[in-house]
Write a protein that holds these residues in place. Structure first.
Motif, PDB file in Angstrom:
ATOM      1  N   ALA A   1      85.710  48.901  45.051  1.00 17.71           N
ATOM      2  CA  ALA A   1      86.867  49.613  44.511  1.00 17.71           C
ATOM      3  C   ALA A   1      87.815  50.059  45.613  1.00 17.71           C
ATOM      4  O   ALA A   1      89.041  49.913  45.485  1.00 17.71           O
ATOM      5  CB  ALA A   1      86.408  50.812  43.680  1.00 17.71           C
ATOM      6  N   VAL A   2      87.278  50.608  46.707  1.00 20.28           N
ATOM      7  CA  VAL A   2      88.168  51.089  47.761  1.00 20.28           C
ATOM      8  C   VAL A   2      88.816  49.923  48.507  1.00 20.28           C
ATOM      9  O   VAL A   2      89.982  50.004  48.901  1.00 20.28           O
ATOM     10  CB  VAL A   2      87.442  52.045  48.736  1.00 20.28           C
ATOM     11  N   LYS A   3      88.079  48.831  48.693  1.00 20.05           N
ATOM     12  CA  LYS A   3      88.677  47.657  49.339  1.00 20.05           C
ATOM     13  C   LYS A   3      89.813  47.102  48.488  1.00 20.05           C
ATOM     14  O   LYS A   3      90.893  46.777  48.988  1.00 20.05           O
ATOM     15  CB  LYS A   3      87.611  46.578  49.562  1.00 20.05           C
ATOM     16  N   ARG A   4      89.558  46.991  47.187  1.00 20.12           N
ATOM     17  CA  ARG A   4      90.540  46.434  46.270  1.00 20.12           C
ATOM     18  C   ARG A   4      91.776  47.334  46.187  1.00 20.12           C
ATOM     19  O   ARG A   4      92.914  46.849  46.168  1.00 20.12           O
ATOM     20  CB  ARG A   4      89.879  46.273  44.900  1.00 20.12           C
TER      21      ARG A   4
ATOM     22  N   ALA B   1      93.019  49.479  48.409  1.00 16.93           N
ATOM     23  CA  ALA B   1      93.841  49.496  49.619  1.00 16.93           C
ATOM     24  C   ALA B   1      94.714  48.250  49.737  1.00 16.93           C
ATOM     25  O   ALA B   1      95.695  48.245  50.488  1.00 16.93           O
ATOM     26  CB  ALA B   1      92.959  49.632  50.852  1.00 16.93           C
ATOM     27  N   LEU B   2      94.383  47.199  49.013  1.00 15.66           N
ATOM     28  CA  LEU B   2      95.216  45.995  49.029  1.00 15.66           C
ATOM     29  C   LEU B   2      96.498  46.165  48.235  1.00 15.66           C
ATOM     30  O   LEU B   2      97.484  45.486  48.500  1.00 15.66           O
ATOM     31  CB  LEU B   2      94.427  44.799  48.475  1.00 15.66           C
ATOM     32  N   ARG B   3      96.499  47.061  47.269  1.00 17.90           N
ATOM     33  CA  ARG B   3      97.654  47.169  46.390  1.00 17.90           C
ATOM     34  C   ARG B   3      98.395  48.503  46.495  1.00 17.90           C
ATOM     35  O   ARG B   3      99.444  48.673  45.877  1.00 17.90           O
ATOM     36  CB  ARG B   3      97.247  46.930  44.939  1.00 17.90           C
ATOM     37  N   ALA B   4      97.846  49.468  47.251  1.00 18.59           N
ATOM     38  CA  ALA B   4      98.503  50.772  47.361  1.00 18.59           C
ATOM     39  C   ALA B   4      98.606  51.168  48.826  1.00 18.59           C
ATOM     40  O   ALA B   4      97.738  50.831  49.634  1.00 18.59           O
ATOM     41  CB  ALA B   4      97.707  51.835  46.585  1.00 18.59           C
ATOM     42  N   ARG B   5      99.669  51.898  49.148  1.00 18.79           N
ATOM     43  CA  ARG B   5      99.866  52.380  50.517  1.00 18.79           C
ATOM     44  C   ARG B   5      99.008  53.625  50.734  1.00 18.79           C
ATOM     45  O   ARG B   5      99.478  54.748  50.612  1.00 18.79           O
ATOM     46  CB  ARG B   5     101.347  52.677  50.761  1.00 18.79           C
TER      47      ARG B   5
END
Length: 257
Positions: free
Chosen positions: A128-131, A133-137
């Protein structure tokens, strides 16, 4: 205010804290812990470690600014439904974490740390945290409390840590919440063969076999020798490790503006 609880802040205080602070989310579970520990063991223990770590940081001259969220009390526990659990599916837990993280960012937070107390949540949390950080600053960190140590404590037993409803968790609960431990803790007879989820036949393998949790009666090892004094030392060691991790995350991700 270097440390605060989200539930006690006004929305304007949340906005200000989010500009530079770390939002810290503990997550746990509600599931069977054999016959001597309560359903909320994982949630209670992660909260205890988090609170001890924040108390340690509060004693420093310039502690990291942390906003502590209420613990998420439900986790991914389908393997404990043979007895009793309140379980979220992997997809639902992932979606809940997505929504909580998204809400925090929308509310002004730029840094989030998730601290986990249940083994069944670990892979879902990390994904969840990896995913996210890919879409949010945002800068996001995740850990399970039992993996963080200060490296100073000799009271542990690595061969049964963290286990489930065994020596490690029972020792911690005897130190943190002794009134919730049903004593005397019965001796657990050796299980032959040992469960494959806890004793894989080859290093590096993850092995699950149907019916194993029922066969071991809900615990991975004998908890009858659990000790409150050693449990307190182990709790303090995990708290020091978490405090070190929060401080390191703060230093590495601190806004420069």
């Amino acid at each position: 205010m270097s440390q605060s609880r989200l539930t006690e802040l006004t929305w304007r205080e949340v906005r200000r804290a989010g500009e530079r602070g770390i939002a810290l989310l503990p997550i746990g579970s509600q599931e069977q812990h054999a016959g001597h520990l309560p359903m909320g063991t994982d949630t209670l223990l992660v909260e205890e470690v988090v609170d001890r770590a924040l108390d340690l940081l509060a004693q420093e001259a310039a502690p990291p600014e942390v906003v502590r969220l209420p613990a998420l009390p439900f986790g991914h526990s389908p393997h404990h439904l043979f007895a009793a659990a309140v379980s979220l599916s992997a997809a639902t837990l992932g979606a809940v974490l997505d929504d909580v993280l998204d809400s925090l960012v929308t509310s002004g937070h730029h840094r989030v740390m998730v601290v986990n107390g249940h083994g069944g949540n670990d892979e879902i949390m990390r994904l969840a945290v990896k995913r996210f950080a890919l879409r949010a600053r945002v800068t996001v960190a995740a850990c399970s409390y039992w993996t963080l140590t200060a490296g100073e404590e000799e009271a542990g037993r690595p061969e049964v840590t963290p286990g489930h409803a065994g020596w490690f968790e029972t020792s911690l609960m005897l130190a943190a919440h002794p009134r919730l431990v049903r004593t005397p803790v019965p001796v657990r007879a050796p299980v032959d063969p040992p469960p494959l989820f806890d004793h894989p036949p080859h290093p590096g393998l993850t092995v699950e076999r149907h019916g194993e949790w029922e066969r071991v009666d809900g615990a991975t090892d004998d908890a009858s020798g659990a000790d409150a004094v050693r449990g307190a030392r182990l709790l303090d060691d995990r708290a020091r490790g978490l405090a070190d991790a929060i401080r390191a995350f703060d230093t590495a991700s601190r806004p420069t503006r």
